[in-house]
Design an enzyme around this catalytic site. Structure first.
Site, PDB file in Angstrom:
ATOM      1  N   GLU A   1      14.160 142.054 -36.838  1.00 18.88           N
ATOM      2  CA  GLU A   1      14.586 140.732 -36.374  1.00 18.88           C
ATOM      3  C   GLU A   1      14.124 140.540 -34.931  1.00 18.88           C
ATOM      4  OE1 GLU A   1      18.879 140.354 -35.330  1.00 18.88           O
ATOM      5  OE2 GLU A   1      19.079 142.172 -36.528  1.00 18.88           O
TER       6      GLU A   1
ATOM      7  N   CYS B   1      20.109 142.942 -39.524  1.00 15.39           N
ATOM      8  CA  CYS B   1      20.058 144.413 -39.658  1.00 15.39           C
ATOM      9  C   CYS B   1      19.774 144.872 -41.083  1.00 15.39           C
ATOM     10  CB  CYS B   1      21.370 145.033 -39.203  1.00 15.39           C
ATOM     11  SG  CYS B   1      21.770 144.665 -37.517  1.00 15.39           S
TER      12      CYS B   1
ATOM     13  N   HIS C   1      26.059 151.038 -41.764  1.00 18.36           N
ATOM     14  CA  HIS C   1      25.451 150.429 -40.573  1.00 18.36           C
ATOM     15  C   HIS C   1      26.454 150.538 -39.417  1.00 18.36           C
ATOM     16  CE1 HIS C   1      23.508 147.827 -37.814  1.00 18.36           C
ATOM     17  NE2 HIS C   1      24.380 146.844 -37.943  1.00 18.36           N
TER      18      HIS C   1
HETATM   19  P1  HMG Z   1      35.488 142.726 -27.315  1.00 19.22           P
HETATM   20  O1  HMG Z   1      36.074 141.456 -27.785  1.00 19.22           O
HETATM   21  O2  HMG Z   1      35.121 142.824 -25.890  1.00 19.22           O
HETATM   22  O3  HMG Z   1      36.390 143.985 -27.597  1.00 19.22           O
HETATM   23  O4  HMG Z   1      34.196 142.990 -28.185  1.00 19.22           O
HETATM   24  P2  HMG Z   1      37.872 144.076 -28.184  1.00 19.22           P
HETATM   25  O5  HMG Z   1      38.807 143.491 -27.206  1.00 19.22           O
HETATM   26  O6  HMG Z   1      37.926 143.587 -29.607  1.00 19.22           O
HETATM   27  O7  HMG Z   1      38.047 145.652 -28.149  1.00 19.22           O
HETATM   28  C1  HMG Z   1      37.234 146.460 -28.942  1.00 19.22           C
HETATM   29  C2  HMG Z   1      38.080 147.649 -29.387  1.00 19.22           C
HETATM   30  O8  HMG Z   1      38.429 148.402 -28.214  1.00 19.22           O
HETATM   31  C3  HMG Z   1      39.394 147.237 -30.028  1.00 19.22           C
HETATM   32  O9  HMG Z   1      39.655 148.201 -31.034  1.00 19.22           O
HETATM   33  C4  HMG Z   1      40.411 147.375 -28.906  1.00 19.22           C
HETATM   34  O10 HMG Z   1      41.718 147.634 -29.346  1.00 19.22           O
HETATM   35  C5  HMG Z   1      39.839 148.559 -28.144  1.00 19.22           C
HETATM   36  P3  HMG Z   1      39.962 147.715 -32.543  1.00 19.22           P
HETATM   37  O11 HMG Z   1      41.173 146.873 -32.478  1.00 19.22           O
HETATM   38  O12 HMG Z   1      38.767 146.911 -33.000  1.00 19.22           O
HETATM   39  O13 HMG Z   1      40.126 148.999 -33.295  1.00 19.22           O
HETATM   40  N1  HMG Z   1      40.197 148.575 -26.721  1.00 19.22           N
HETATM   41  C6  HMG Z   1      40.483 149.685 -26.058  1.00 19.22           C
HETATM   42  N2  HMG Z   1      40.580 150.974 -26.425  1.00 19.22           N
HETATM   43  C7  HMG Z   1      40.906 151.908 -25.477  1.00 19.22           C
HETATM   44  N3  HMG Z   1      41.165 151.572 -24.189  1.00 19.22           N
HETATM   45  C8  HMG Z   1      41.102 150.289 -23.780  1.00 19.22           C
HETATM   46  C9  HMG Z   1      40.758 149.290 -24.723  1.00 19.22           C
HETATM   47  N4  HMG Z   1      40.602 147.935 -24.639  1.00 19.22           N
HETATM   48  C10 HMG Z   1      40.258 147.523 -25.863  1.00 19.22           C
HETATM   49  N5  HMG Z   1      41.353 149.986 -22.503  1.00 19.22           N
HETATM   50  C11 HMG Z   1      32.894 143.316 -30.164  1.00 19.22           C
HETATM   51  C12 HMG Z   1      34.055 143.846 -29.319  1.00 19.22           C
HETATM   52  C13 HMG Z   1      32.568 144.334 -31.242  1.00 19.22           C
HETATM   53  C14 HMG Z   1      33.314 142.011 -30.804  1.00 19.22           C
HETATM   54  C15 HMG Z   1      31.674 143.113 -29.243  1.00 19.22           C
HETATM   55  O14 HMG Z   1      31.234 144.355 -28.740  1.00 19.22           O
HETATM   56  C16 HMG Z   1      30.523 142.417 -29.922  1.00 19.22           C
HETATM   57  O15 HMG Z   1      30.443 141.205 -29.985  1.00 19.22           O
HETATM   58  N6  HMG Z   1      29.539 143.212 -30.458  1.00 19.22           N
HETATM   59  C17 HMG Z   1      28.381 142.678 -31.141  1.00 19.22           C
HETATM   60  C18 HMG Z   1      28.685 142.240 -32.570  1.00 19.22           C
HETATM   61  C19 HMG Z   1      28.917 143.385 -33.506  1.00 19.22           C
HETATM   62  O16 HMG Z   1      28.490 144.499 -33.263  1.00 19.22           O
HETATM   63  N7  HMG Z   1      29.551 143.113 -34.673  1.00 19.22           N
HETATM   64  C20 HMG Z   1      29.771 144.115 -35.659  1.00 19.22           C
HETATM   65  C21 HMG Z   1      29.674 143.613 -37.091  1.00 19.22           C
HETATM   66  S1  HMG Z   1      28.247 142.567 -37.366  1.00 19.22           S
HETATM   67  C22 HMG Z   1      26.908 143.674 -37.571  1.00 19.22           C
HETATM   68  O17 HMG Z   1      27.096 144.833 -37.714  1.00 19.22           O
HETATM   69  C23 HMG Z   1      25.538 143.092 -37.503  1.00 19.22           C
HETATM   70  C24 HMG Z   1      24.775 143.321 -36.210  1.00 19.22           C
HETATM   71  O18 HMG Z   1      24.338 144.664 -36.155  1.00 19.22           O
HETATM   72  C25 HMG Z   1      23.604 142.338 -36.107  1.00 19.22           C
HETATM   73  C26 HMG Z   1      22.599 142.245 -37.255  1.00 19.22           C
HETATM   74  O19 HMG Z   1      22.922 142.249 -38.430  1.00 19.22           O
HETATM   75  O20 HMG Z   1      21.411 142.055 -36.914  1.00 19.22           O
HETATM   76  C27 HMG Z   1      25.647 143.091 -34.991  1.00 19.22           C
END
Ligand code: HMG
Length: 395
Positions: free
Chosen positions: A84, A116, A240
């Site tokens: 991509e 992906c 993935h």
């Molecule tokens: P965010 O909103 O900043 O993070 O972004 P959050 O607030 O949801 O926290 C993440 C985790 O950390 C949570 O755990 C929190 O509790 C924890 P969970 O509830 O999920 O188990 N947390 C902490 N832990 C310890 N100490 C702390 C603390 N604070 C929070 N102090 C998000 C997270 C993944 C949304 C962001 O990184 C993002 O947008 N990433 C990119 C999108 C992505 O990877 N999506 C995954 C599924 S889609 C996919 O896989 C396709 C992709 O590869 C693209 C393609 O297909 O080409 C992305």
């Protein structure tokens, strides 16, 4: 020996030669380092060099794969790149790979795209092509650079990498990876993650993407079970891993579908089935289409050569969205050295990472052509653009 089947005979990887430590990024962004380490599960991320793009990563992986296999290279009649991170709306990454890897003229070359999922889609197509052309080989490369806006929630999940796979008929039972012909799939239009043509980094709805991923796993697994029937559980589960915490969520859901619910049992199952490959993703970050195959390479490396092979389940997810679940055999011949490549990388500071990123983006503009730039480290270098045309060099 198992019956001859279309398979990945061998594979080779490429990762960027620089990396950033995530605690450094957390400090610079004012984030709690535990959020990156325990919440997301990310430890390091690969940082591409100026002169590195999807073409150089893909061509570099292909050159590494074919370097000691000239007879195999001469048999390649299909070159497909799942990416991509394309560099042109018309011209595929695959035709640059075809040139830089020195593939035969009697060959077709094209890209496959679905976020992906692109690498898995390309591999499925190549397996079918090889079944129709058993005397020939296909080269499949999954290659991507994951880039989100600076300071956005996705930034700590960035990374890059490529995996090249030689696909052909395996008569000797020594293939690196033999996916089952039967797979389960799930497609659904979702606005979870996308890359507008006029932007240079991805847009994402974080929570929607996590839900979309898990829904696709559910759908693909149900489809697989309805087609494959009852099977013993696999030795390992590769999913993935856009960030390692996502692999944890996916494993938890998968384990529940196998009747494993108790927290201690889920944790033990995770250690046995998932941890042996997740170390690659923890140290590299997301490499989009290449991620699932980098995980496979990491598992092969961790297990070492084992007679009889291991049964692996694999789930590939592409935002947008499409998921595919299959099982397969990991053969004794698969042992690429992804760990050594990761160890050999140089660490950069956050300031250097930001400067390198700006340099990479500046190279995308017309007039950026450089006379004799430093090699990208991928095995090929993007020299820049002149007269709106990209130029590459084999290193
Ligand atoms: P965010 O909103 O900043 O993070 O972004 P959050 O607030 O949801 O926290 C993440 C985790 O950390 C949570 O755990 C929190 O509790 C924890 P969970 O509830 O999920 O188990 N947390 C902490 N832990 C310890 N100490 C702390 C603390 N604070 C929070 N102090 C998000 C997270 C993944 C949304 C962001 O990184 C993002 O947008 N990433 C990119 C999108 C992505 O990877 N999506 C995954 C599924 S889609 C996919 O896989 C396709 C992709 O590869 C693209 C393609 O297909 O080409 C992305």
């Amino acid at each position: 020996l198992p019956a001859p089947s279309a398979a990945v005979l061998a594979l080779a990887v490429r990762v960027p030669r620089r990396f950033l430590r995530l605690p450094d990024l957390a400090a610079a962004r004012g984030a709690d380092p535990d959020k990156y380490r325990s919440g997301l599960g990310c430890l390091e991320m690969g940082v591409p060099a100026p002169g590195s793009d999807a073409v150089t990563l893909a061509a570099g992986a292909a050159r590494r794969l074919l370097a000691d296999r000239p007879e195999e290279a001469a048999r390649v009649g299909l070159c497909v790149v799942g990416t991509e991170s394309g560099v042109d709306r018309a011209k595929p990454v695959a035709i640059w790979v075809h040139e830089l890897a020195g593939l035969p003229r009697a060959c077709s070359a094209f890209d496959v795209k679905h976020a992906c999922y692109g690498g898995t889609a390309a591999l499925r197509m190549a397996l079918a092509w090889v079944a129709a052309n058993p005397d020939r080989r296909a080269l499949v490369v999954a290659a991507d650079i994951a880039r989100y806006p600076i300071g956005s929630p996705g930034e700590p999940t960035q990374g890059a990498g490529a995996v090249a796979m030689l696909v052909g008929y395996d008569g000797a039972g020594e293939a690196a990876w033999t996916p089952s012909p039967v797979s389960g799939t799930c497609a659904r239009q979702v606005g979870d993650f996308w890359q507008p043509l006029y932007l240079r980094d991805a847009r994402v709805r974080g929570r929607v993407s996590i839900e979309g991923y898990l829904a696709a796993l559910d759908g693909a697994l149900a489809d697989y079970r309805s087609r494959a029937g009852d099977e013993p559980p696999p030795d390992h589960l590769i999913v993935h891993a856009p960030f390692p915490g996502m692999a944890r969520k996916a494993h938890r859901q998968w384990a529940a579908a196998q009747g494993i619910d108790a927290p201690a049992a889920v944790a033990a199952d995770f250690r046995a089935r998932v941890a042996p490959w997740l170390w690659v993703n923890e140290r590299l970050g997301n490499a989009y289409a290449a991620s699932v195959f980098l995980s496979l390479a990491g598992l092969a490396e961790r297990l070492g050569p084992r007679p009889g092979g291991r049964r692996i389940a694999m789930f590939s997810y592409g935002s947008g969205s499409c998921g595919e679940y299959c099982t397969g055999r990991l053969g004794g011949g698969a042992a690429p050295v992804v760990g050594a490549d990761l160890d050999a990388r140089a660490a950069v500071t956050v300031g250097e990472y930001e400067a390198l990123r700006a340099e990479c983006l500046a190279l995308e503009a017309d007039g950026s052509l450089r006379d004799d730039p430093e090699p990208s480290g991928d095995g090929a270098t993007f020299l820049g653009v002149r007269d709106d045309e990209r130029r590459y060099r084999r290193d």
